[in-house]
Enzyme design. Structure first.
Site, PDB file in Angstrom:
ATOM      1  N   TRP A 101       0.917  -1.426   0.076  1.00 28.79           N
ATOM      2  CA  TRP A 101      -0.050  -0.558   0.059  1.00 28.79           C
ATOM      3  C   TRP A 101       0.944   1.565   0.228  1.00 28.79           C
ATOM      4  O   TRP A 101       0.781   2.104  -1.016  1.00 28.79           O
ATOM      5  CB  TRP A 101      -0.878  -0.200   1.042  1.00 28.79           C
ATOM      6  CG  TRP A 101      -2.186  -1.464   0.727  1.00 28.79           C
ATOM      7  CD1 TRP A 101      -2.542  -2.760   1.776  1.00 28.79           C
ATOM      8  CD2 TRP A 101      -3.220  -1.338   0.405  1.00 28.79           C
ATOM      9  NE1 TRP A 101      -2.736  -3.284   1.440  1.00 28.79           N
ATOM     10  CE2 TRP A 101      -3.581  -2.144  -0.202  1.00 28.79           C
ATOM     11  CE3 TRP A 101      -2.983  -0.349  -1.221  1.00 28.79           C
ATOM     12  CZ2 TRP A 101      -4.553  -2.435  -0.709  1.00 28.79           C
ATOM     13  CZ3 TRP A 101      -4.154  -0.553  -2.160  1.00 28.79           C
ATOM     14  CH2 TRP A 101      -5.229  -2.170  -2.075  1.00 28.79           C
ATOM     15  N   ASP A 176      -1.772   6.229   6.274  1.00 24.37           N
ATOM     16  CA  ASP A 176      -2.597   5.515   6.207  1.00 24.37           C
ATOM     17  C   ASP A 176      -3.215   4.203   6.914  1.00 24.37           C
ATOM     18  O   ASP A 176      -2.423   3.374   7.305  1.00 24.37           O
ATOM     19  CB  ASP A 176      -2.355   5.160   4.836  1.00 24.37           C
ATOM     20  CG  ASP A 176      -3.646   3.650   3.768  1.00 24.37           C
ATOM     21  OD1 ASP A 176      -4.893   3.718   4.848  1.00 24.37           O
ATOM     22  OD2 ASP A 176      -2.895   3.294   2.767  1.00 24.37           O
ATOM     23  N   LYS A 200     -12.747  -2.401   6.168  1.00 27.79           N
ATOM     24  CA  LYS A 200     -12.649  -2.933   7.568  1.00 27.79           C
ATOM     25  C   LYS A 200     -12.659  -2.771   9.087  1.00 27.79           C
ATOM     26  O   LYS A 200     -12.933  -3.960   8.907  1.00 27.79           O
ATOM     27  CB  LYS A 200     -10.517  -2.383   7.163  1.00 27.79           C
ATOM     28  CG  LYS A 200      -9.805  -2.123   5.667  1.00 27.79           C
ATOM     29  CD  LYS A 200      -8.432  -2.529   5.491  1.00 27.79           C
ATOM     30  CE  LYS A 200      -8.410  -1.919   3.845  1.00 27.79           C
ATOM     31  NZ  LYS A 200      -8.183  -3.363   3.129  1.00 27.79           N
TER      32      LYS A 200
END
Length: 369
Positions: A101, A176, A200
């Site tokens: 990511w 993030d 999530k």
């Protein structure tokens, strides 16, 4: 109804209480005669949902008053562009690359920053470690420093956020936090901006949370679309365009659920953090004792949320997954770029789910011996 345990990395399991409440309110929210998906986002009914969601999130994460909470769309992938559009000032941006990511984030930022500089990378360890902060090659005058504080795919987590000032950098830290938001406390004194997709730990896909320090607003590049300009979004109370109303409602129910959680004298996020530490430790302890399974991540940066693990004999992977499904243990296959297995044990995963997975793994090992 005896539901299976869902170990999906995202969209992920949602607390059953939240699903049940949403189902009960689907046709008629609080006697309004409308479901939430049918409401005007500017009507008093939805405004009350939005205001409660924002207030509860600020309370749960102890977000200081000088930070704005924005409810946006596009997920973490879009924020990889939206953050540099707002904060890069077309200058140099530093990235610490610890997995897939943060790697994607650096690549995307290169379209808007003059230099998306990789200050450190864990590539040589196959992203099983986090480079020591003392080794980071931070740029003088960087517009911001970006980390992914929990790498969903590789299972690597910063358990403590870096202190950039101690490293000699005045740049704001961007995190993030998509896959650990609301699972642990956050030291906001070290953060300039945090963003994350909701799918999530907070609710369904479609909602993105951005928490940004006020002094970082108002610096968007001229090419930044108005709907992605943090100043515009903040000034319009996240309603410059029609927000993801259902996602905000589901997040609001999840925040209420989180506030009800207790572990001993702990409540809310503190209770969840204690619970998540216990769940992860139980699983890692079992895998570390086993000669049949292995986790490759360095112990000091193992994720509490996403645990990749491997069968030492990977010819048994298909049999493992088939048996797990029969046992009511779903979505354990690892990401295609890493392989093996992955157990995502977000807030909605109870301790009993982790215990059930370990019991199945023990049984599978015995049957295969």
């Amino acid at each position: 109804m005896n539901r299976p345990y869902n170990f999906s990395a995202g969209p992920a399991a949602i607390p059953e209480e939240v699903l049940q409440q949403a189902a009960a309110e689907m046709l008629d929210w609080h006697g309004s005669g409308m479901g939430v998906m049918e409401m005007s986002h500017r009507g008093k009914e939805f405004i009350s949902i939005y205001e409660a969601a924002e207030a509860d999130l600020r309370e749960l994460l102890a977000v200081p008053a000088h930070f704005k909470i924005l409810f946006m769309q596009g997920g973490g992938i879009a924020e990889n562009a939206i953050v540099p559009l707002n904060l890069s000032r077309a200058g140099v941006v530093d990235f610490v690359v610890t997995g897939s990511w943060s790697q994607k984030s650096a690549k995307e930022a290169g379209k808007y920053a003059s230099d998306a500089h990789v200050a450190a990378t864990a590539k040589d360890s196959d992203y099983t470690t986090i480079p020591a902060a003392s080794s980071w090659q931070l740029s003088r005058g960087a517009s911001y420093v970006h980390i992914c504080s929990n790498e969903t795919i590789h299972g690597v987590e910063f358990h403590e956020l870096p202190d950039l000032k101690a490293l000699g950098s005045d740049a704001p830290l961007v995190i993030d936090f998509s896959s650990h938001v609301a699972s642990r406390s956050i030291d906001w004194s070290r953060v300039g901006l945090a963003f994350g997709g909701a799918q999530k730990n907070i609710g369904p896909a479609g909602l993105t949370i951005v928490i940004v320090r006020e002094d970082l607003l108002g610096h968007a590049l001229p090419i930044c679309p108005s709907a992605f300009d943090y100043r515009v979004v903040a000034d319009n109370g996240s309603m410059y365009n029609t927000p993801p109303t259902w996602g905000i409602y589901m997040a609001s129910l999840t925040f209420q659920w989180l506030k009800r959680q207790t572990e001993g004298s702990l409540t809310g996020v503190a209770a969840m953090e204690a619970r998540n530490i216990a769940k992860a430790q139980l699983f890692y302890d079992y895998v570390d004792r086993s000669s049949f399974y292995v986790n490759k991540v360095a112990e000091n940066c193992r994720s509490r949320m996403n645990i990749p693990f491997f069968l030492r004999d990977e010819s048994r992977n298909d049999a493992f997954l088939a048996g797990a499904k029969q046992a009511g243990l779903l979505q354990l296959k690892g990401h295609k770029s890493v392989g093996g297995m992955r157990a995502s044990i977000y807030n909605a995963m109870p301790l009993a789910g982790v215990q059930a997975l370990i019991a199945y793994m023990q049984d599978f090992e015995q049957r295969q011996a």
